[in-house]
Each structure stands twice: as C-alpha cells, then as structure tokens.
Design a protein around this motif. Structure first.
Motif, mmCIF file in Angstrom:
data_model
loop_
_atom_site.group_PDB
_atom_site.id
_atom_site.type_symbol
_atom_site.label_atom_id
_atom_site.label_comp_id
_atom_site.label_asym_id
_atom_site.label_seq_id
_atom_site.Cartn_x
_atom_site.Cartn_y
_atom_site.Cartn_z
ATOM 1 N N TYR A 109 -6.424 4.996 -3.884
ATOM 2 C CA TYR A 109 -5.314 5.063 -2.939
ATOM 3 C C TYR A 109 -5.158 6.454 -2.349
ATOM 4 O O TYR A 109 -4.785 6.604 -1.190
ATOM 5 C CB TYR A 109 -4.022 4.563 -3.585
ATOM 6 C CG TYR A 109 -3.934 3.074 -3.446
ATOM 7 C CD1 TYR A 109 -3.392 2.515 -2.304
ATOM 8 C CD2 TYR A 109 -4.467 2.238 -4.392
ATOM 9 C CE1 TYR A 109 -3.350 1.157 -2.130
ATOM 10 C CE2 TYR A 109 -4.443 0.871 -4.236
ATOM 11 C CZ TYR A 109 -3.881 0.327 -3.103
ATOM 12 O OH TYR A 109 -3.859 -1.018 -2.917
ATOM 13 N N ARG A 169 -7.698 6.586 0.313
ATOM 14 C CA ARG A 169 -7.229 5.810 1.464
ATOM 15 C C ARG A 169 -6.264 6.626 2.314
ATOM 16 O O ARG A 169 -6.402 6.691 3.534
ATOM 17 C CB ARG A 169 -6.487 4.566 0.975
ATOM 18 C CG ARG A 169 -7.361 3.381 0.750
ATOM 19 C CD ARG A 169 -6.486 2.178 0.511
ATOM 20 N NE ARG A 169 -7.310 0.975 0.418
ATOM 21 C CZ ARG A 169 -6.809 -0.243 0.341
ATOM 22 N NH1 ARG A 169 -5.503 -0.436 0.330
ATOM 23 N NH2 ARG A 169 -7.608 -1.275 0.274
ATOM 24 N N VAL A 226 -2.288 0.631 -10.398
ATOM 25 C CA VAL A 226 -2.695 1.231 -9.120
ATOM 26 C C VAL A 226 -3.932 2.093 -9.362
ATOM 27 O O VAL A 226 -3.922 2.963 -10.237
ATOM 28 C CB VAL A 226 -1.559 2.103 -8.541
ATOM 29 C CG1 VAL A 226 -2.025 2.820 -7.297
ATOM 30 C CG2 VAL A 226 -0.353 1.247 -8.242
ATOM 31 N N ASP A 227 -4.977 1.824 -8.610
ATOM 32 C CA ASP A 227 -6.192 2.628 -8.700
ATOM 33 C C ASP A 227 -5.912 3.934 -7.953
ATOM 34 O O ASP A 227 -6.055 4.025 -6.740
ATOM 35 C CB ASP A 227 -7.352 1.864 -8.057
ATOM 36 C CG ASP A 227 -8.671 2.587 -8.257
ATOM 37 O OD1 ASP A 227 -8.648 3.775 -8.612
ATOM 38 O OD2 ASP A 227 -9.716 1.946 -8.062
ATOM 39 N N LEU A 236 3.531 6.008 -2.666
ATOM 40 C CA LEU A 236 4.737 6.688 -3.144
ATOM 41 C C LEU A 236 4.762 6.763 -4.667
ATOM 42 O O LEU A 236 5.209 7.749 -5.242
ATOM 43 C CB LEU A 236 5.990 5.968 -2.634
ATOM 44 C CG LEU A 236 6.248 6.126 -1.135
ATOM 45 C CD1 LEU A 236 7.309 5.152 -0.673
ATOM 46 C CD2 LEU A 236 6.693 7.539 -0.816
ATOM 47 N N SER A 237 4.259 5.705 -5.318
ATOM 48 C CA SER A 237 4.303 5.710 -6.781
ATOM 49 C C SER A 237 3.401 6.807 -7.340
ATOM 50 O O SER A 237 3.703 7.395 -8.370
ATOM 51 C CB SER A 237 3.881 4.350 -7.329
ATOM 52 O OG SER A 237 2.485 4.193 -7.237
ATOM 53 N N ARG A 273 3.928 1.581 -1.031
ATOM 54 C CA ARG A 273 4.607 1.758 -2.312
ATOM 55 C C ARG A 273 3.643 2.329 -3.349
ATOM 56 O O ARG A 273 4.038 3.135 -4.194
ATOM 57 C CB ARG A 273 5.192 0.432 -2.787
ATOM 58 C CG ARG A 273 6.403 0.009 -1.984
ATOM 59 C CD ARG A 273 7.114 -1.138 -2.647
ATOM 60 N NE ARG A 273 6.322 -2.357 -2.656
ATOM 61 C CZ ARG A 273 6.291 -3.232 -1.661
ATOM 62 N NH1 ARG A 273 7.007 -3.019 -0.584
ATOM 63 N NH2 ARG A 273 5.554 -4.307 -1.728
ATOM 64 N N ALA A 274 2.371 1.920 -3.255
ATOM 65 C CA ALA A 274 1.384 2.496 -4.173
ATOM 66 C C ALA A 274 1.244 3.995 -3.896
ATOM 67 O O ALA A 274 1.203 4.803 -4.827
ATOM 68 C CB ALA A 274 0.037 1.792 -4.010
ATOM 69 N N THR A 292 0.827 -1.202 0.000
ATOM 70 C CA THR A 292 0.000 0.000 0.000
ATOM 71 C C THR A 292 0.865 1.257 0.000
ATOM 72 O O THR A 292 0.610 2.199 -0.738
ATOM 73 C CB THR A 292 -0.899 0.001 1.255
ATOM 74 O OG1 THR A 292 -1.570 -1.243 1.311
ATOM 75 C CG2 THR A 292 -1.902 1.108 1.211
#
Lengths: 444, 258
Positions: free
Chosen positions: A265, A268, A260-261, A246-247, A243-244, A241
């Motif tokens: 995120y 979230r 990644v949605d 940060l991406s 990493r998503a 999560t």
C-alpha cells in the motif's frame, strides 16, 4: 455471516451505472476548465490569471503529495524529483514529437491552449493539443515508474530513512539532468554519432535547461487536471484503499495485524503521487516553455511539503487551500493591502458558521482576531519604513511553520476536509442509521 | 495425551530467544474449534511474546504453527491475518485519529478486493463492496453496543469501549481463531462481567476459537475451558481451570516458595 464478497455482489448496483459514476468527474473537470478558460481567465488581469495557473499546478503537487505524506504518513522529500522526471519526459515528447510530426517545434494547438493575442484560426482543439495531453500523461507514467522503482526498496524503511532516500532521489534526478551535456565535445563526436543515448541526452538542454518548448498550458488544461486529481484523490481517501493508507499512518503494526499489506500500500500511494507529480511537471514545462532541473531541486520539494503540512496531514481540501495561499502569499506581500477587512470578514464567517452549528470555539475567534491585529500593525509599520515584505517571505514561512508545529501539529485541517469540520462529529446517534459508507458509492 | 478432535490452531514446540534470553521455550497448544482457551502467567512470562510468534510479528526460532492444516511459519503478519488468525493488543492499538466506524471498516478490508482502477472509477463491484463493508461494520458495532459512537474518533472513547472496539475490529477480519491480549485490563467489575458474556456470545455467534491472555483470575477461571500457564517462557501447567488452580507449580509461580 455471509462472506463479504457474496454480500458485496448482492449489494452491487447495476453494471451500467459505472458509466455515469466514472464519467461525471471528467465532465466536472471539463466544466470547471471551460469556466476557468472562458469566463474567469479573460476577466481577470493577466498577472492574476498567470498566478491562478501556477496555483493550479501547485494544487496538483500538494494534493498528490498528500497521498504519501498525509495519508500513509511516510515522509517523502523528493516530490520535485518526480515532477522533473515527468516534466522532462513530457517536454521531450512534445518538442521532438512536434518536430517529427508537424515539422517544427512551433505551437500547433487550438483555441483552448492559445495564449497569444488576437483571434485564433483553428477549432478548440488542435493536433498539438493531443500531443501535449499525451505527453503529460506519458510523463506521469514515467514518473509513476520512477516512483515504483524508488518506492519498492525504500518504502521498507521508516521515518527519517525514507526521507533521506527520497531526498537523495530528488537530488540525483536534478544532478543527472543538469549534468547532461549541452553540446558535443569535439573529441566525443564519433561516439555521439553512433550512440543514440548520447544524442538523446544531448537534447535535454544540460545545465541551461530544456528551452524553446511550445507553450500549451492554459487555465483550461491546468484546471482539467486539477479537478481530476482532486476527484481521484478524494475517491481514494474515501475507500477501502484510502482507509488502508490512513491505517498505516496511524499504527503500522495494527494495520498489518488487520491484514493490510503495508509495503504494497505504501508503494501504491507512492506511485499514485508520483504520477500526478509527473503530469504537473509536464504542465509546468509547457507553461513557461522551458524546464530546468535547477528549479526542481530540494527547495521545490520543500515547498510542496510546506503546503501539505500547512493544509493538514491528510486533508485534500486543506492541501488545496494551502497551495493557493502559498502561491498567492509572495505576490500579496509585495504590496500588502489592509488586512483588517479580510480579518473581520473571516471572523464574521466563523461566528456565523459556529453559531449555526451551535459549536462555539471562542479560542479560534480570539486567535483570528489577534492575528489580524498583529498583521495589521506589522503591515503599517513595514509600510511606514518602506520594507518590502516579499523579500522576507522565507522567514515568514519558517515562522509560520514553527508556530504551526507548536500550536497545531496536525496542520490547519488535520485529516478532515473543510466540509467535515462541523458535520461529522456533530451527528446524533440517530443519524447513524445511514452510515456515510452506504451512500458514498453514489456521491464522489 | 492425544486429543482426538481436530485442532483449528496447532502450535508445536515453538521457541524464540532474544540474545541470551529464552523468551519462549517449547510452547505447544492445540485449540479445537469453538473452544475458549486461556493463557496465564506472571508478568514477563512470555505470554504476549507467544501471541507475537503466532501472528508473525516475531518469527519462531524453531517449531511450527498451523491453522486449519495451513502452515503459518515464516509468513508475514498480514498473510497470517488473511489465513484467519486475528488479534487484539495489550496496549490498545486502535487507529486513534480515525472514527470508530472506520476502525472496524478497516478490519473488513482483508476480505475484499481493492483495485485502484475500481476505486477511482467507482465500479459497481466497488460500490457494492463499500456498501457491504458499511453494513457489516454497522452490524458489528451494534453487537458491541458502539453504534451510537460510530463517528467519534476512536481515541476519544472510554477505555472499556476501546477494548471492545478492538475486538470488533479483529472480528471484522473474519477470523477462525481470535487472540485476545488482556481484554479485561482496565475494566471495572461490572464491565468485566459484561465482557465475559460478550466473549461467550462472540464465540457462539461467530463459531470461532478464542485464546485469551488475562491477569484477572475471575475472568479466566470462569470463561476458559482449558488453561495453559507460562513462567519464564516455559509451560509449567496445562489443563482445566480446577486442575491448574491446584497445581503446586502454578501456586509457586504466582506466590513464590516459602
């Protein structure tokens, strides 16, 4: 290749092992909290203890804002708004709950939240403490709900627009709370009597703020929450999560292309940050025994942002350090002790650490030495002229931020944590055989 | 001409225009499983726009895209990635501040399930998943010869390594079809030879179909089984490398007329 899910099942540790992994943060939180309450609190001057408490609340705020502004790179400017939502909800529950269950809004806690002088008769936990804890958590949930409602439409916006929307949210919350009536106008008495909403609004204190709350917040409760916040955010950062998150900050388009949605995120992250801001609001209200929306306006949001930016966009330990420094700075500036011993000590520590890792950064040493020299000269000048530096702290903050933006836009630590500054990058290829992800399941 | 073999990626007649500019017109392509297809054309011919249409960055004005019989039109990029279409970018889009390792780990994100509670409580499944992701990432990095640089920041890699890291990251999403946007750009001749072998190896090892945009004719003609040529958004030729090379329209598009 096997599918990831099958592989994950094969590599899962035994099911029971979740219990120690899930519980040790709570145990650690309790240990830290007890330490602060029983050992540190009584042995430092009262004023220092108070500052430590405020610093703890600021740590929760800064670290939670790091999840949004640091990890996902979205610029939220309404953190104080969520704090206000959580704070008012927690204050209402504690105040009116106390009246309903205990008959009065007086303190009904145990020794852990006892701040008065003299011995306390009850055990470590009183019935009031449970109400207080529950109210902080419900305040957090209310703030998280507000975060969801604000985030869902607005997180489709980018950059400046999101900043404007969140800024607007913070101001709306402040204005609404300040605009609640503090007394029934005579001509609306009938309406007030039959409208539960009106009477509820009436009880929020209006422009004068919500006063006379029982004070439960002590070093124990604050540092319990601080530890849990830190561990939760750290675990989030070091997970899929995180990493998503940060991406999204690094490259939204690439992040989407990797599946990644992005909106989900972002929401979230926003909800998690709001939750912790809400609990911080509850702690804040029950610390001073009052909460006033006028204190939780744009300036408070901005203070949180400064902490995140100073500490490093995405560094949990950086935000923690920045929160401590920025809480202590005004007090230290009031009567500035000599700067050079601290500067020399810092230089020595940096030299030893750099020497031990054989990674020399001569520039950083020169910068620290120069800053120490300038600060010391400035201090002597101000002392000789009788200038109170604390009055000029806002100017100093602004200067500090400008210097940071020019010389180190990623903040003190960037995305790294304190303990990663040297470790990660220096690792030899041979050491790769045990990637950190493989063991990260066991460590925090 | 009908292709008897079932197509894993079936693009029919997609078009898009930006204002008055018809960027792509009536683009169709059927890629069978395990095939290596090429998409070439002069600059501005609409090749990258085609990729953006396939991966959902743009929505086609008309036409359909189907992957393994699933319609992809109107889906969002992350849903298309989940369906099994992954890509690299012409101007490399790595997560520059993250480590090489984390870049590929993010690619694995798609195939896992990530609940907040599982992450915060570190449930057994979550721990197992993180281990599986690390293992898979490490295997991919080894395959691409990047394992030794796992903990460097992606932005610090040499250009050729960045290109290969992008492919590794795309493979981590377990695609059925891989779209490579100019994988050889900026590589030296030696790296290009290695890249050709690598792309073939990837195709065989993972059993996926690959569609690549490339300007380097050495790479395209050597690697691709089938080539589509675009010019001004229109398909001007399709067929085997030899057929395309000798097509007068293609020669005209690249060299101009006398």
């Amino acid at each position: 290749m096997k599918t990831l899910i099958n592989q994950a099942r094969a590599l899962s540790p035994a099911a029971w092992s979740v219990i120690p992994r899930a519980l040790w943060p709570v145990a650690a939180g309790l240990a830290v909290a007890v330490l602060m309450h029983a050992v540190v609190g009584p042995n430092v001057p009262g004023f220092t203890a108070k500052m430590m408490l405020v610093a703890g609340i600021n740590i929760i705020l800064a670290v939670s804002l790091t999840v949004v502004n640091g990890f996902t790179g979205q610029f939220s400017m309404g953190h104080a708004g969520f704090m206000a939502v959580g704070g008012y909800v927690a204050a209402s529950i504690t105040y009116y709950g106390s009246i309903k269950f205990f008959g009065s809004a007086d303190f009904a806690g145990g020794a852990l939240s006892w701040t008065g002088s003299g011995p306390h008769g009850g055990g470590p936990l009183g019935k009031g403490d449970l109400l207080f804890m529950g109210s902080c958590l419900v305040g957090g949930l209310a703030a998280a709900g507000a975060g969801y409602i604000v985030g869902l439409p607005s997180l489709r916006l980018r950059g400046d627009y999101l900043a404007i929307v969140t800024l607007g949210f913070g101001e709306i919350v402040r204005v609404l709370l300040q605009g609640t009536p503090d007394q029934v106008q005579p001509w609306r008495a009938a309406e007030a009597a039959e409208t539960p909403w009106y009477s509820l609004m009436l009880k929020l204190g209006g422009p004068k703020g919500f006063n006379l709350l029982p004070t439960y917040t002590t070093l124990f409760w604050v540092y319990l929450f601080v530890t849990i916040t830190l561990i939760v955010c750290y675990r989030l950062k070091n997970s899929s999560t995180g990493r998503a998150f940060l991406s999204i900050r690094e490259d939204e388009i690439a992040s989407q292309a990797m599946g990644v949605d992005v909106t989900r995120y972002k929401v979230r992250a926003f909800v998690i940050a709001s939750f912790f801001a809400g609990t911080a609001g509850g702690l804040y209200a029950m610390d001073i025994g009052a909460i006033s929306a006028s204190d939780l306006g744009f300036l408070k949001s901005f203070e949180c942002i400064i902490m995140v930016v100073l500490g490093g966009m995405g560094s949990i330990s950086g935000a923690t350090l920045a929160a401590i420094i920025l809480t202590a700075l005004p007090e230290i500036l009031r009567e500035l002790p000599p700067v050079w011993p601290a500067g020399l000590a810092l230089l020595a520590v940096m030299a030893v650490v750099q020497g031990a890792h054989r990674r020399w950064h001569p520039r950083s040493l020169v910068v620290v030495a120069a800053v120490t020299l300038v600060a010391e000269l400035g201090r002597r000048y101000c002392a000789s002229q009788g200038i109170n530096l604390a009055e000029y702290r806002m100017i100093l903050y602004a200067l500090l931020l400008i210097v940071m933006m020019i010389s180190r836009p990623q903040g003190l630590l960037g995305v790294r944590e304190v303990w990663e500054i040297f470790g990660r990058r220096a690792r030899r290829p041979g050491a790769v055989a045990s990637p950190p992800g493989a063991s990260s399941g066991v460590s925090p | 001409m009908t292709d008897p073999s079932p197509a894993v990626l079936d693009v029919r007649d997609i078009s898009i225009s930006f204002g008055g500019l018809k960027a792509v017109q009536g683009f169709s392509l059927r890629i069978p499983p395990r095939a290596l297809y090429g998409l070439i054309g002069p600059n501005g011919a609409g090749k990258t726009t085609c990729f953006n249409l396939l991966t959902g960055v743009y929505r086609p004005d008309s036409g359909t895209v189907a992957l393994d019989g699933q319609r992809l039109n109107g889906r969002k990029p992350h849903q298309i990635a989940a369906a099994g279409l992954s890509r690299t970018f012409q101007n490399i889009r790595l997560f520059g501040d993250l480590s090489v390792f984390d870049n590929v780990r993010l690619g694995c994100h798609l195939r896992g399930s990530h609940s907040i509670s599982g992450t915060v409580l570190r449930t057994s499944y979550h721990v197992g998943q993180e281990r599986a992701i690390a293992e898979r990432t490490f295997a991919l990095l080894e395959l691409f010869g990047l394992a030794g640089r796992s903990f460097e920041q992606a932005r610090n890699l040499p250009y050729g390594d960045q290109r290969r890291l992008e492919i590794a990251r795309a493979l981590a999403t377990e695609p059925k079809v891989l779209l490579l946007d100019e994988p050889a750009a900026g590589m030296n001749p030696q790296e290009k030879v290695e890249l050709r072998a690598l792309i073939r190896d990837v195709r065989d090892r993972f059993g996926l179909a690959i569609l690549l945009i490339e300007h380097d004719m050495g790479v395209v003609m050597n690697l691709c089984e089938h080539i589509t040529v675009l010019n001004f958004g229109e398909t001007i030729a399709t067929g085997s490398p030899e057929a395309v090379q000798n097509d007068p329209k293609v020669v005209e598009a690249y060299l101009g007329t006398e």
